[in-house]
Motif scaffolding. Structure first.
Motif, PDB file in Angstrom:
ATOM      1  N   MET A   1      35.706  34.537  51.993  1.00 40.23           N
ATOM      2  CA  MET A   1      36.769  35.509  51.844  1.00 40.23           C
ATOM      3  C   MET A   1      37.509  35.217  50.533  1.00 40.23           C
ATOM      4  SD  MET A   1      40.030  36.209  54.342  1.00 40.23           S
ATOM      5  CE  MET A   1      40.678  34.571  54.359  1.00 40.23           C
ATOM      6  N   ALA A   2      37.645  36.237  49.700  1.00 40.06           N
ATOM      7  CA  ALA A   2      38.332  36.072  48.415  1.00 40.06           C
ATOM      8  C   ALA A   2      39.842  36.036  48.632  1.00 40.06           C
ATOM      9  CB  ALA A   2      37.964  37.221  47.486  1.00 40.06           C
ATOM     10  N   ARG A   3      40.485  35.097  48.002  1.00 41.67           N
ATOM     11  CA  ARG A   3      41.945  34.969  48.070  1.00 41.67           C
ATOM     12  C   ARG A   3      42.586  36.000  47.159  1.00 41.67           C
ATOM     13  NH1 ARG A   3      42.740  31.634  52.471  1.00 41.67           N
ATOM     14  NH2 ARG A   3      41.083  30.129  52.380  1.00 41.67           N
ATOM     15  N   THR A   4      43.849  36.296  47.421  1.00 43.60           N
ATOM     16  CA  THR A   4      44.514  37.341  46.652  1.00 43.60           C
ATOM     17  C   THR A   4      45.785  36.879  45.947  1.00 43.60           C
ATOM     18  OG1 THR A   4      45.684  38.085  48.625  1.00 43.60           O
ATOM     19  CG2 THR A   4      43.606  39.195  48.086  1.00 43.60           C
ATOM     20  N   ASN A   5      46.020  35.588  45.848  1.00 41.61           N
ATOM     21  CA  ASN A   5      47.183  35.094  45.126  1.00 41.61           C
ATOM     22  C   ASN A   5      46.920  35.285  43.632  1.00 41.61           C
ATOM     23  OD1 ASN A   5      48.919  33.443  43.621  1.00 41.61           O
ATOM     24  ND2 ASN A   5      49.160  31.991  45.292  1.00 41.61           N
ATOM     25  N   PRO A   6      47.583  36.280  42.996  1.00 43.65           N
ATOM     26  CA  PRO A   6      47.267  36.582  41.594  1.00 43.65           C
ATOM     27  C   PRO A   6      47.595  35.441  40.632  1.00 43.65           C
ATOM     28  CG  PRO A   6      49.024  38.033  42.413  1.00 43.65           C
ATOM     29  CD  PRO A   6      48.560  37.190  43.558  1.00 43.65           C
ATOM     30  N   GLU A   7      48.651  34.689  40.894  1.00 48.15           N
ATOM     31  CA  GLU A   7      48.990  33.565  40.007  1.00 48.15           C
ATOM     32  C   GLU A   7      47.927  32.481  40.080  1.00 48.15           C
ATOM     33  OE1 GLU A   7      51.282  34.747  42.314  1.00 48.15           O
ATOM     34  OE2 GLU A   7      52.424  35.955  40.884  1.00 48.15           O
ATOM     35  N   ARG A   8      47.462  32.196  41.269  1.00 51.03           N
ATOM     36  CA  ARG A   8      46.413  31.174  41.430  1.00 51.03           C
ATOM     37  C   ARG A   8      45.123  31.648  40.779  1.00 51.03           C
ATOM     38  NH1 ARG A   8      45.386  26.946  45.228  1.00 51.03           N
ATOM     39  NH2 ARG A   8      47.543  26.444  44.788  1.00 51.03           N
ATOM     40  N   ARG A   9      44.789  32.917  40.972  1.00 51.00           N
ATOM     41  CA  ARG A   9      43.583  33.477  40.361  1.00 51.00           C
ATOM     42  C   ARG A   9      43.652  33.353  38.840  1.00 51.00           C
ATOM     43  NH1 ARG A   9      39.720  36.665  42.277  1.00 51.00           N
ATOM     44  NH2 ARG A   9      38.595  38.021  40.867  1.00 51.00           N
ATOM     45  N   GLN A  10      44.787  33.695  38.245  1.00 54.44           N
ATOM     46  CA  GLN A  10      44.946  33.578  36.794  1.00 54.44           C
ATOM     47  C   GLN A  10      44.834  32.125  36.346  1.00 54.44           C
ATOM     48  OE1 GLN A  10      48.553  35.519  35.549  1.00 54.44           O
ATOM     49  NE2 GLN A  10      47.585  37.539  35.525  1.00 54.44           N
ATOM     50  N   ALA A  11      45.425  31.227  37.113  1.00 53.29           N
ATOM     51  CA  ALA A  11      45.345  29.804  36.766  1.00 53.29           C
ATOM     52  C   ALA A  11      43.891  29.322  36.798  1.00 53.29           C
ATOM     53  CB  ALA A  11      46.201  28.976  37.717  1.00 53.29           C
ATOM     54  N   LEU A  12      43.120  29.798  37.760  1.00 60.76           N
ATOM     55  CA  LEU A  12      41.706  29.425  37.836  1.00 60.76           C
ATOM     56  C   LEU A  12      40.921  30.013  36.661  1.00 60.76           C
ATOM     57  CD1 LEU A  12      41.207  29.887  41.675  1.00 60.76           C
ATOM     58  CD2 LEU A  12      41.082  27.715  40.419  1.00 60.76           C
ATOM     59  N   LEU A  13      41.237  31.245  36.300  1.00 54.88           N
ATOM     60  CA  LEU A  13      40.552  31.857  35.160  1.00 54.88           C
ATOM     61  C   LEU A  13      40.950  31.184  33.849  1.00 54.88           C
ATOM     62  CD1 LEU A  13      40.667  35.579  36.276  1.00 54.88           C
ATOM     63  CD2 LEU A  13      38.650  34.080  36.160  1.00 54.88           C
ATOM     64  N   ASP A  14      42.215  30.826  33.715  1.00 52.69           N
ATOM     65  CA  ASP A  14      42.647  30.090  32.523  1.00 52.69           C
ATOM     66  C   ASP A  14      41.950  28.730  32.456  1.00 52.69           C
ATOM     67  OD1 ASP A  14      44.263  32.201  31.732  1.00 52.69           O
ATOM     68  OD2 ASP A  14      46.101  31.316  32.544  1.00 52.69           O
ATOM     69  N   ALA A  15      41.797  28.100  33.605  1.00 53.46           N
ATOM     70  CA  ALA A  15      41.070  26.831  33.653  1.00 53.46           C
ATOM     71  C   ALA A  15      39.601  27.052  33.280  1.00 53.46           C
ATOM     72  CB  ALA A  15      41.177  26.208  35.045  1.00 53.46           C
ATOM     73  N   SER A  16      39.034  28.169  33.693  1.00 56.51           N
ATOM     74  CA  SER A  16      37.642  28.488  33.346  1.00 56.51           C
ATOM     75  C   SER A  16      37.476  28.623  31.844  1.00 56.51           C
ATOM     76  CB  SER A  16      37.209  29.798  34.020  1.00 56.51           C
ATOM     77  OG  SER A  16      37.234  29.669  35.411  1.00 56.51           O
ATOM     78  N   ILE A  17      38.452  29.226  31.193  1.00 55.62           N
ATOM     79  CA  ILE A  17      38.415  29.354  29.735  1.00 55.62           C
ATOM     80  C   ILE A  17      38.379  27.969  29.105  1.00 55.62           C
ATOM     81  CG2 ILE A  17      39.826  30.013  27.729  1.00 55.62           C
ATOM     82  CD1 ILE A  17      40.644  32.538  29.386  1.00 55.62           C
ATOM     83  N   GLU A  18      39.234  27.074  29.583  1.00 53.11           N
ATOM     84  CA  GLU A  18      39.280  25.720  29.035  1.00 53.11           C
ATOM     85  C   GLU A  18      37.967  24.977  29.261  1.00 53.11           C
ATOM     86  OE1 GLU A  18      41.862  24.684  27.117  1.00 53.11           O
ATOM     87  OE2 GLU A  18      42.644  26.713  27.459  1.00 53.11           O
ATOM     88  N   VAL A  19      37.391  25.122  30.448  1.00 54.29           N
ATOM     89  CA  VAL A  19      36.116  24.454  30.752  1.00 54.29           C
ATOM     90  C   VAL A  19      35.004  25.006  29.867  1.00 54.29           C
ATOM     91  CG1 VAL A  19      34.335  24.111  32.527  1.00 54.29           C
ATOM     92  CG2 VAL A  19      36.762  23.832  33.119  1.00 54.29           C
TER      93      VAL A  19
END
Length: 191
Positions: A1-19
């Protein structure tokens, strides 16, 4: 099930950019993203169905973070001169170069797109939309030049940004600024 916390999602995507910028596309794993974001193991897999979705959403996030400011967009209402275009292009080079990890991540995404049709379709659509947006704004603002001017500047300045981020010793800051000015001048031609 996909989570819907937009701040957490953005933080994960920002982390993906760094990785992506640090470790390349092969290093982009849910575990690496969780670690970079400082969240519990398994968090990224709750937000993204698979690695391909993570790659696609990371591409979207890169472009979200590069949206020009209202101040920059307001310059389109200023004088319709070569100098205005030079000022706008200098701002673009600085804004994109200032997001070093984002641009390096985008390069990794582009390389991955050569092997992933869905990612290639997304990036093609996104880059084409960005280029069309810039052409439309340029023409609507009545700036000198035409759609070819915008396309030539896009191509020239992207390579300048690549040089600045990957081989920073090639051009000094002064040389880079002069290259922006010359690229604008030559892409517009005589007025």
């Amino acid at each position: 099930m996909a989570r819907t916390n937009p701040e957490r999602r953005q933080a994960l995507l920002d982390a993906s950019i760094e990785v992506l910028a640090r470790d390349g596309a092969r290093g982009l794993t849910f575990r690496a993203v969780d670690k970079e974001a400082g969240v519990p193991a398994g968090t990224a897999s709750n937000y993204f169905a698979n690695r391909d979705e993570l790659l696609v959403q990371t591409g979207h996030r890169y472009y979200e973070r590069l949206i020009p400011s209202a101040e920059t967009m307001g310059k389109l209402q200023g004088p319709r001169t070569r100098e205005t275009i030079t000022e706008l292009m200098t701002e673009v080079v600085e804004r994109v170069s200032g997001f070093r990890t984002g641009y390096l991540a985008l390069l990794e995404l582009r390389l991955a797109a050569a092997r992933r049709p869905e990612l290639q379709a997304l990036l093609t659509q996104r880059v084409r939309a960005d280029l069309d947006f810039n052409i439309r704004n340029h023409l609507t603002a009545g700036l000198p030049g035409d759609e070819h001017t915008v396309a030539l500047l896009y191509l020239a300045l992207n390579w300048l940004i690549l040089e600045r981020l990957t081989l920073p010793g090639i051009f000094t800051e002064e040389q880079a600024a002069e290259l922006v000015r010359v690229a604008v001048e030559r892409s517009i031609g005589s007025l």
